[in-house]
Each structure stands twice: as C-alpha cells, then as structure tokens.
Design a protein around this motif. Structure first.
Motif, PDB file in Angstrom:
ATOM      1  N   GLU A  69       0.816  -1.229   0.000  1.00 42.96           N
ATOM      2  CA  GLU A  69       0.000   0.000   0.000  1.00 42.96           C
ATOM      3  C   GLU A  69       0.844   1.272   0.000  1.00 42.96           C
ATOM      4  O   GLU A  69       0.312   2.357  -0.253  1.00 42.96           O
ATOM      5  N   LYS A  70       2.145   1.136   0.289  1.00 40.87           N
ATOM      6  CA  LYS A  70       3.016   2.316   0.211  1.00 40.87           C
ATOM      7  C   LYS A  70       3.959   2.260  -0.981  1.00 40.87           C
ATOM      8  O   LYS A  70       4.761   3.172  -1.190  1.00 40.87           O
ATOM      9  N   SER A  71       3.838   1.225  -1.771  1.00 37.70           N
ATOM     10  CA  SER A  71       4.799   1.032  -2.864  1.00 37.70           C
ATOM     11  C   SER A  71       4.691   2.110  -3.939  1.00 37.70           C
ATOM     12  O   SER A  71       5.681   2.412  -4.613  1.00 37.70           O
ATOM     13  N   TYR A  72       3.520   2.712  -4.111  1.00 38.90           N
ATOM     14  CA  TYR A  72       3.367   3.777  -5.123  1.00 38.90           C
ATOM     15  C   TYR A  72       4.320   4.935  -4.844  1.00 38.90           C
ATOM     16  O   TYR A  72       4.678   5.693  -5.752  1.00 38.90           O
ATOM     17  N   ARG A  73       4.719   5.092  -3.571  1.00 37.91           N
ATOM     18  CA  ARG A  73       5.587   6.220  -3.220  1.00 37.91           C
ATOM     19  C   ARG A  73       6.969   6.131  -3.855  1.00 37.91           C
ATOM     20  O   ARG A  73       7.671   7.147  -3.934  1.00 37.91           O
ATOM     21  N   LEU A  74       7.355   4.947  -4.269  1.00 38.24           N
ATOM     22  CA  LEU A  74       8.637   4.798  -4.966  1.00 38.24           C
ATOM     23  C   LEU A  74       8.601   5.482  -6.334  1.00 38.24           C
ATOM     24  O   LEU A  74       9.633   5.813  -6.894  1.00 38.24           O
ATOM     25  N   LEU A  75       7.396   5.702  -6.846  1.00 37.82           N
ATOM     26  CA  LEU A  75       7.217   6.223  -8.205  1.00 37.82           C
ATOM     27  C   LEU A  75       6.495   7.571  -8.223  1.00 37.82           C
ATOM     28  O   LEU A  75       6.459   8.235  -9.260  1.00 37.82           O
ATOM     29  N   ASN A  76       5.941   7.981  -7.093  1.00 39.03           N
ATOM     30  CA  ASN A  76       5.019   9.121  -7.094  1.00 39.03           C
ATOM     31  C   ASN A  76       5.675  10.437  -7.485  1.00 39.03           C
ATOM     32  O   ASN A  76       5.022  11.331  -8.019  1.00 39.03           O
ATOM     33  N   HIS A  77       6.982  10.575  -7.198  1.00 38.27           N
ATOM     34  CA  HIS A  77       7.675  11.827  -7.513  1.00 38.27           C
ATOM     35  C   HIS A  77       8.211  11.859  -8.944  1.00 38.27           C
ATOM     36  O   HIS A  77       8.912  12.794  -9.322  1.00 38.27           O
ATOM     37  N   SER A  90       6.533   6.550 -16.993  1.00 36.46           N
ATOM     38  CA  SER A  90       5.816   5.607 -16.128  1.00 36.46           C
ATOM     39  C   SER A  90       5.225   6.411 -14.986  1.00 36.46           C
ATOM     40  O   SER A  90       5.704   7.504 -14.665  1.00 36.46           O
ATOM     41  N   MET A  91       4.176   5.890 -14.385  1.00 34.07           N
ATOM     42  CA  MET A  91       3.541   6.592 -13.258  1.00 34.07           C
ATOM     43  C   MET A  91       2.674   5.623 -12.477  1.00 34.07           C
ATOM     44  O   MET A  91       2.283   4.575 -12.989  1.00 34.07           O
ATOM     45  N   PRO A  92       2.349   5.967 -11.217  1.00 36.18           N
ATOM     46  CA  PRO A  92       1.364   5.171 -10.491  1.00 36.18           C
ATOM     47  C   PRO A  92      -0.008   5.345 -11.140  1.00 36.18           C
ATOM     48  O   PRO A  92      -0.308   6.384 -11.742  1.00 36.18           O
ATOM     49  N   LEU A  93      -0.854   4.330 -10.979  1.00 33.01           N
ATOM     50  CA  LEU A  93      -2.201   4.393 -11.550  1.00 33.01           C
ATOM     51  C   LEU A  93      -3.270   4.185 -10.480  1.00 33.01           C
ATOM     52  O   LEU A  93      -4.410   4.615 -10.647  1.00 33.01           O
ATOM     53  N   PRO A 136      -2.242  -1.769  -5.792  1.00 31.62           N
ATOM     54  CA  PRO A 136      -1.377  -0.784  -6.438  1.00 31.62           C
ATOM     55  C   PRO A 136      -1.097  -1.148  -7.887  1.00 31.62           C
ATOM     56  O   PRO A 136      -0.791  -2.300  -8.198  1.00 31.62           O
ATOM     57  N   LYS A 137      -1.231  -0.133  -8.735  1.00 32.56           N
ATOM     58  CA  LYS A 137      -1.002  -0.338 -10.161  1.00 32.56           C
ATOM     59  C   LYS A 137      -0.093   0.764 -10.704  1.00 32.56           C
ATOM     60  O   LYS A 137      -0.015   1.847 -10.133  1.00 32.56           O
ATOM     61  N   VAL A 138       0.528   0.452 -11.820  1.00 30.92           N
ATOM     62  CA  VAL A 138       1.382   1.419 -12.519  1.00 30.92           C
ATOM     63  C   VAL A 138       1.058   1.381 -14.003  1.00 30.92           C
ATOM     64  O   VAL A 138       0.449   0.426 -14.495  1.00 30.92           O
ATOM     65  N   THR A 139       1.470   2.442 -14.705  1.00 34.35           N
ATOM     66  CA  THR A 139       1.497   2.390 -16.160  1.00 34.35           C
ATOM     67  C   THR A 139       2.924   2.665 -16.610  1.00 34.35           C
ATOM     68  O   THR A 139       3.689   3.357 -15.923  1.00 34.35           O
ATOM     69  N   GLY A 150       0.244  -2.398 -15.100  1.00 33.31           N
ATOM     70  CA  GLY A 150       0.709  -3.516 -14.280  1.00 33.31           C
ATOM     71  C   GLY A 150       0.227  -3.385 -12.853  1.00 33.31           C
ATOM     72  O   GLY A 150       0.068  -2.263 -12.348  1.00 33.31           O
ATOM     73  N   GLU A 151       0.000  -4.529 -12.230  1.00 39.13           N
ATOM     74  CA  GLU A 151      -0.288  -4.521 -10.789  1.00 39.13           C
ATOM     75  C   GLU A 151       1.014  -4.805 -10.052  1.00 39.13           C
ATOM     76  O   GLU A 151       1.755  -5.729 -10.415  1.00 39.13           O
ATOM     77  N   ILE A 152       1.298  -4.011  -9.044  1.00 39.30           N
ATOM     78  CA  ILE A 152       2.505  -4.235  -8.239  1.00 39.30           C
ATOM     79  C   ILE A 152       2.244  -5.422  -7.310  1.00 39.30           C
ATOM     80  O   ILE A 152       1.315  -5.385  -6.500  1.00 39.30           O
ATOM     81  N   VAL A 153       3.039  -6.466  -7.450  1.00 37.61           N
ATOM     82  CA  VAL A 153       2.826  -7.670  -6.645  1.00 37.61           C
ATOM     83  C   VAL A 153       3.889  -7.851  -5.568  1.00 37.61           C
ATOM     84  O   VAL A 153       3.735  -8.667  -4.647  1.00 37.61           O
ATOM     85  N   ALA A 154       4.969  -7.094  -5.665  1.00 40.29           N
ATOM     86  CA  ALA A 154       5.996  -7.085  -4.619  1.00 40.29           C
ATOM     87  C   ALA A 154       6.810  -5.817  -4.803  1.00 40.29           C
ATOM     88  O   ALA A 154       6.928  -5.309  -5.925  1.00 40.29           O
ATOM     89  N   ALA A 155       7.332  -5.278  -3.712  1.00 35.20           N
ATOM     90  CA  ALA A 155       8.136  -4.051  -3.810  1.00 35.20           C
ATOM     91  C   ALA A 155       9.260  -4.112  -2.793  1.00 35.20           C
ATOM     92  O   ALA A 155       9.110  -4.662  -1.693  1.00 35.20           O
TER      93      ALA A 155
END
Lengths: 190, 190
Positions: free
Chosen positions: A11-19, A41-44, A49-52, A142-147
C-alpha cells in the motif's frame, strides 16, 4: 556483499514512483532477459497498487513483457545515469545488455524478471492485459505484486535521501537529467 | 503586469512533463471551471504529442473534462506547493477554488480551460476518448494542442532553472514534496 533491500508494504509502494523518477524496466522470458529505460511511467492506483509504463512496440522488452506478462520497474540512482542512458540507447536484440554492460542483478521475489543491483527501489509487476491501449499507445498497465527498497534511500514507507547519498533521477531529453532535489513539507493544517 | 509566456513547439512540449513534475489539472465547461492536483501524469507520445493523467471519478474535474473533452496540465512552482496541496484537498463542488483561493488565470490559446497564473508551463490538451480505460482506471489520454512556458523556467525547448529561481515540484505523500534538483548532462558519446 549483496545490496541490502527491505520489503516495502504494497500500500506504500506507489511512493517509490510518485515523484516521477525515470525508471529502468527489466524483463525476462524463455531464457532471455533485458533492461531498458523509461521516463514515461507513473502510479495508476493505490489498492491494489497499479502502474502504467510506455513500452515501444519495436523493443525486445516489449516482446519479453508480452510473453511473460511481467516486468520490474527499477528506480536508479544518479550514479546509474550513464547506465540509464546506455540501456535506453541500445537494443537487447543485438547483445545481452547485462553481460555487455556488466549489470549485476538481484532475484525478484515473485516475478522472473531480474532486479537491477544498485537501484534504490524495485516494483515487481504483473501485466493487467489491456490489448487495445497496448496496441494503440504502447501503454502497459501492471499490478505491483511485490516491492523492495534500499534502506539508504527509502525506509518505513518514506524516502530518506541524505546529503551526498544516493538519490533518484529525472530524465528530460538529449542526455539531460535532473537529480531529485531538496525535500520539503507543507503542513496541511496551517 | 501579466506573466510572460512563450509558445512551446509541440514537438518539444513533452519536455515540460518528462521529468515527472506534479501538475495542476484545470478544466472548464458550461460556465463552471475547476483545478485539481495530479501527481499521476506522464507523456505518452512525441508526435502528435500525447499525455496521460489520472482523474478520479468522484471529482468535479472529471465531470468538466468529460463534458468539455479538454483540460490543461499546469506545471507549478515550489511557491505554489501549498496551492497544489490545497486544490488537491478540496472539492470544486463545494466552492469555486479560483475565487476562494485567489487563483489568477491566463486564457488558453485553444481550449476553454484556464491556465493557472504563476506556473512554469502549460499543456493545453484535447481528450482522445478511450471510454474503457477512463471508466476502469480513471485514466485519460490527451493530445497536446498548444503549449506555453514561462521563459524564467523553460526557453527554446529546454528547462533553464537558475539558482534561487522558480522550479518545479514532485509530490510524494502526506504533504511531502521534492523540488526538482540539480541539472546534469551525460555525454552520450564517451
């Protein structure tokens, strides 16, 4: 000694990409593996958690991601800026970039695609098939399955860049990058 | 004196977004207008230039963007970080954020959505309708139809941040941002 990495709560993994850092996209399938650079690329979504990420149709990465249904977004450091440019300029069809460029890897926890050693964070992703936007826009979801994160850069769900320590990068064009700069906080309540 | 802004060539307009800054999304339709914050946007293509942005289904912005088929991505400065947080925390359904927060605007060249004054760059976009990803992922695709930049920050197709001058920002979470940091160049040839 292998690089230290700690698991990041999904649930916090999007923060690796948010900036908005530039990332490396690694992939593997059928005994082949590859890595390319992606500024796009960006969080979705937060949960799940998902990314594009945009993966050009002419790349080997595209072939491996479509075949395996998996990829890893790696967040490189400034020290890896040349590597980022190099893996973004050469095709994995011509040679194995890992062996040619001496790129060490760590194993993923869930997906087969390798994690690029020396990065600050890693998002293991499974493709959510959306054939129309993949074909029309080269856009993958993509769905983030591990971070994972290196605790020198990201710890307990927060970036912890230190003066002189490793930090993430942001590509512009023509070999020009920005470092991630000074952190600051705006108090929501005042 | 109104803020100076220069037209940006469409083929270089992606560079306003390529380094992953947090943006403000402005919109207008039927006499209403709104502005929200979005950390989740990125370039999608060079030519014709396209972007993606996530616009939550519960927002007034979503309603205005769907009705008008247009939006503007504004690149705010550090001085606008509080504004970015504020427009991201309040709903335009409750009050007009422009009048309530004293947000001055500039007219767009093509779209009806206003440009937020004080920003460093502006991308005027027309929605490319993709109902499935809009509905399923809140993901919007837009074609950039006009672009502008404040020459204090972006000139002749390049970011030109000066020490102590305005620069763009990158949101993380919980009121925490990064400034865009030091620029550096990697020579592709060596």
């Amino acid at each position: 000694m292998p690089q230290e990495r700690l698991s990041v709560e999904l649930e916090k993994s999007y923060r690796l990409l948010n900036h908005g850092p530039t990332v490396l996209v690694s992939s593997a399938h059928g005994g082949r593996q590859n890595v390319m650079a992606a500024a796009w690329s960006m969080p979705l979504d937060f949960s799940p958690p998902k990314v594009t990420v945009v993966i050009d149709r002419n790349t080997l990465t595209r072939e491996l991601v479509e075949a395996s249904g998996e990829f890893v977004l790696n967040v490189p450091t400034r020290e890896q800026a040349r590597l980022t440019l190099d893996v973004g300029s050469k095709s994995g069809r011509e040679s194995d970039k890992f062996s040619e460029m001496g790129i060490a890897t760590l194993p993923g926890g869930i997906v087969a695609a390798p994690l690029v050693e020396g990065c600050l964070g890693w998002l293991e992703c499974r493709v959510i098939p959306e054939p129309h936007v993949q074909q029309r826009y080269d856009l993958f979801i993509g769905e983030i399955v591990a971070a994972w994160a290196d605790p020198r850069g990201f710890k307990n769900g927060h970036w912890v860049f230190q003066e002189g320590g490793p930090r993430s990068i942001h590509y512009v064009a023509g070999g020009n990058f920005f470092e991630t700069g000074a952190a600051f906080e705006i108090d929501r309540e005042t």
